[in-house]
Design an enzyme around this catalytic site. Structure first.
Site, PDB file in Angstrom:
ATOM      1  CE1 TYR A  28      -4.157   1.148   0.041  1.00 51.17           C
ATOM      2  CE2 TYR A  28      -2.576   3.278   1.945  1.00 51.17           C
ATOM      3  CZ  TYR A  28      -4.511   2.855   1.036  1.00 51.17           C
ATOM      4  OH  TYR A  28      -5.598   3.219   0.670  1.00 51.17           O
TER       5      TYR A  28
ATOM      6  NE  ARG B 207       6.347  -9.026   5.042  1.00 51.57           N
ATOM      7  CZ  ARG B 207       6.742 -10.266   4.713  1.00 51.57           C
ATOM      8  NH1 ARG B 207       5.570 -11.283   5.316  1.00 51.57           N
ATOM      9  NH2 ARG B 207       7.122 -11.421   3.519  1.00 51.57           N
TER      10      ARG B 207
ATOM     11  CB  SER C  88       2.398  -2.716   8.249  1.00 54.73           C
ATOM     12  OG  SER C  88       2.907  -1.442   6.799  1.00 54.73           O
TER      13      SER C  88
ATOM     14  CG  ASP D 263      11.394  -5.247  -8.263  1.00 57.43           C
ATOM     15  OD1 ASP D 263      10.141  -5.066  -9.253  1.00 57.43           O
ATOM     16  OD2 ASP D 263      12.144  -4.365  -9.549  1.00 57.43           O
TER      17      ASP D 263
ATOM     18  CG  HIS E 179       9.398  -3.601 -12.770  1.00 57.59           C
ATOM     19  ND1 HIS E 179       9.619  -3.443 -13.711  1.00 57.59           N
ATOM     20  CD2 HIS E 179      10.140  -3.788 -11.550  1.00 57.59           C
ATOM     21  CE1 HIS E 179      11.508  -3.358 -14.186  1.00 57.59           C
ATOM     22  NE2 HIS E 179      11.433  -3.853 -12.549  1.00 57.59           N
TER      23      HIS E 179
ATOM     24  N   GLY F  65       2.729   7.049  -8.555  1.00 51.28           N
ATOM     25  CA  GLY F  65       0.911   6.070  -7.767  1.00 51.28           C
ATOM     26  C   GLY F  65       0.109   7.490  -7.406  1.00 51.28           C
TER      27      GLY F  65
END
Length: 335
Positions: free
Chosen positions: A25, A48, A51, A84, A109, A135
């Site tokens: 998010y 998680r 967070s 990534d 991606h 974003g």
């Protein structure tokens, strides 16, 4: 010429009754989640426990799965929007054991698919929707009834409907308003990495620092060198961004245009072009991906050392002083 899809090509009915679960998010995650929600799509996020983004998502009215495996079990489409280097572990630990047959795995991606850090099961659709903007812009453009262009690719079509689902997702985040360009995971990933390394980040920052050093080594004041080699980059980039390189050349002085046309090729000459070709070759061969993956496994020693050296560069100290004189400037937005 590339194939471009618009709203007439993207049917939101392919998302009707489906549960989208977005992992992450951050910059892209918040925009995808809120835009899909506002398009009438059932959406939740996986975060998680602990967070700091959990509260942000809940305040926006987005359901949160703190049990990441439960999120995958609920998902018809699992969109992975975390860094990534963390995606492979997330997939292996939480998504792969729980994502049901026929569900879709989605990315913004292509890195982990291109370099096989994630090898999806053949029972899943696998697609990519990659908005070509940060974003906050994806969200703002949606609210303004426009949209940010995106790329679409299908890596695996288990259901025979992967492209239709991908295009529906692209419409749900607003990108079909502007246009969704067809590509492949490999093309998106390789060109994205090359652009970052050779031009947008690596090439540009190295060029700025080299120009700054050249001027101060020749005895010019660091403050003046900063303005000429860093501060004014935005002025030129904005002109290029708005209407292309030719428009920038039309807009600047004749002296600047002549210097651009005659001196630019001396800076970016045969050696620079050869270096770019080698950078691209390292991306295509997987050498860069292996280096990056190994660097993360080792705790990022080289990356941290280089980042610290960059922070200590004189241009940063001079820049901090000069930016304090310009209160209209703001630092990067944090989601």
């Amino acid at each position: 010429m590339a194939t471009v899809y618009y709203e007439k090509d993207a049917n939101l009915e392919y998302l009707q009754g489906k549960q989208v679960v977005i992992y992450g998010y951050g910059s892209q995650g918040h925009a995808h989640a809120q835009n899909l929600r506002d398009s009438g799509v059932k959406v939740a996020v996986g975060l998680r426990p602990g967070s700091r983004r959990i509260e942000l998502a809940k305040k926006a009215g987005i359901e949160v799965y703190e049990d990441l495996g439960a999120g995958a079990r609920a998902a018809d489409i699992a969109m992975i929007l975390i860094n990534d280097e963390h995606q492979g572990a997330l997939y292996a630990e939480h998504i792969a054991p729980n994502l049901r047959d026929g569900a879709a795995l989605a990315f913004a991606h292509g890195f982990n698919i291109r370099f096989q850090q994630i090898v999806p099961k053949p029972v899943h659709d696998v697609f990519l929707i990659a908005p070509k903007g940060p974003g906050h812009l994806v969200r703002r453009a949606y609210v303004d009834q426009i949209g940010v262009p995106a790329l679409v690719a299908v890596h695996q079509d288990a259901t025979g409907k992967a492209k239709q689902i991908a295009l529906a997702y692209g419409r749900g985040i607003g990108s079909a308003r502007a246009g969704i360009i067809e590509t492949t995971f490999s093309e998106e990933c390789e060109t994205d990495l090359f652009g970052e390394q050779a031009v947008l980040c690596g090439g540009l920052t190295a060029l700025i620092q080299a120009g700054f050093e050249t001027l101060i080594n020749a005895g010019y004041q660091p403050e003046v060198a900063y303005f000429e080699c860093l501060h004014e980059v935005k002025l030129i980039v904005d002109l290029i961004y708005e209407a292309g390189i030719a428009n920038m050349r039309y807009s600047v002085s004749d002296t600047a245009e002549y210097g651009d046309l005659t001196r630019g090729p001396k800076v970016i000459g045969p050696e620079s072009r050869a270096a770019m070709k080698q950078i691209l070759a390292d991306i295509q061969s997987g050498a860069f991906a292996k280096e990056f993956i190994d660097e993360n496994k080792a705790g990022r020693p080289r990356m941290k050392a280089l980042a610290e050296a960059g922070k200590a560069h004189p241009i940063e100290q001079v820049g901090a002083k000069l930016r304090s004189m310009m209160p209209w400037l703001r630092g990067p937005a944090k989601e």
